[in-house]
Design an enzyme around this catalytic site. Structure first.
Site: not given
Length: 308
Positions: A20, A126, A152, A155, A157, A191, A229-231
């Site tokens: 995105s 999530d 990556t 949890q 997913e 995470s 943060t995940g990206d």
């Protein structure tokens, strides 16, 4: 391979990043591109969606690429013989048809470069909730994960991809093993809910390098929510696993340390505004990426991963 100049290798560190994009803020490609460039990668972004801002603002507008749009863009790259990449990175994708088109891109890129490293963040949801159509799950399981080198998931997913309910470290290890069996060489659960109010637990495992390894990373939590943060996590993992291909432990320590520095700087900025009596908006909570360039380039280690 602690530090390799891209020019020395003939500019081989080139990433096609499909995820995105927002005009304002730092999520998706906006969160991934700058850190990758700082760490020596050329980045060609394809925006699966282009929005004015992320949905945390409560209102956004923009456009969504469809599968034909992706096929047209990739055909242009291929027709000009500029579809040579060392890495493919994928993040948020919102439709089954687009994800199937991504699958075709993956396969063609691997034909062009058999050593291509594909890093997949299977962004689906999530905290027990999907935020993409459920039909994407089968595509990830059957076509995407089997072709990924590094995955990556969070949890939730990891649970829906493997069918394993993660309730402790042992069940997390079972889920990770299933992801390895699906084809992923390196799995990092970015995470989980296995920690405490103060600590977030991450888990990492690889079957490549000089020796297989499984790791646990205890990550201090920060108050508040910060988007993108995940990206940032997945982008920096791509970079540091390339820099340290035989040392997943050091790679994830650098990734998580980078995250800690960036989030801490962002939180400090928000707290400074609040203490000064100024109103704090969602815009002020955007990751302070530009201001964290030194921490991205050479993170001071503040996290230690331990063997499981």
């Amino acid at each position: 391979m602690d530090h390799v100049d891209n020019d020395v290798l003939g500019g081989c560190c080139r990433v096609l990043s499909i995820q995105s994009h927002v005009v304002s803020g730092y999520v998706g490609n906006k969160s991934a591109t700058f850190p990758l460039q700082v760490l020596g990668f050329d980045v060609d972004p394809v925006n699966s969606v282009q929005f004015s801002n992320h949905r945390g603002y409560g209102f956004c507008q923009g456009q969504v690429l469809n599968s034909n749009d992706l096929e047209v863009l990739y055909k242009g790259l291929k027709s000009n013989n500029i579809n040579h990449y060392s890495h493919l990175l994928t993040g948020y994708i919102g439709s089954k048809s687009f994800l199937m088109a991504v699958k075709d891109v993956i396969l063609d890129l691997k034909k062009t470069n058999s050593k291509l490293t594909y890093v997949c963040d299977p962004v689906m949801g999530d905290h027990g909730k999907l935020y993409v159509p459920e039909e994407l799950l089968s595509v990830y399981k059957e076509h995407i994960i089997p072709n990924a080198d590094i995955v990556t998931p969070n949890q939730f997913e990891a649970e829906i991809l493997t069918g394993v309910k993660i309730t402790d470290i042992d069940s997390a290890k079972v889920a990770i093993e299933k992801l390895h069996n699906m084809g992923a060489k390196t799995v990092v659960i970015s995470s989980s809910d296995l920690g405490s109010d103060e600590i977030l637990i991450g888990l990492a495992s690889t079957t490549t390098g000089k020796r297989p390894m499984s790791l646990r990373i205890d990550i201090p939590k920060f108050p508040g929510e910060f988007r993108g943060t995940g990206d940032l996590f997945t982008a920096t993992l791509l970079a540091w696993t390339w820099r340290h291909p035989d040392d997943l432990k050091l790679a994830v320590e650098k990734v998580v340390s980078t995250m800690q520095h960036v989030i801490r700087r962002t939180l400090s900025y928000v707290e400074h505004l609040s203490q000064a009596g100024k109103p704090v908006s969602m815009q002020h909570r955007e990751l302070r990426l530009i201001q964290s360039i030194r921490d991205i380039e050479n993170p001071l280690l503040c996290i230690t991963a331990v063997d499981l």
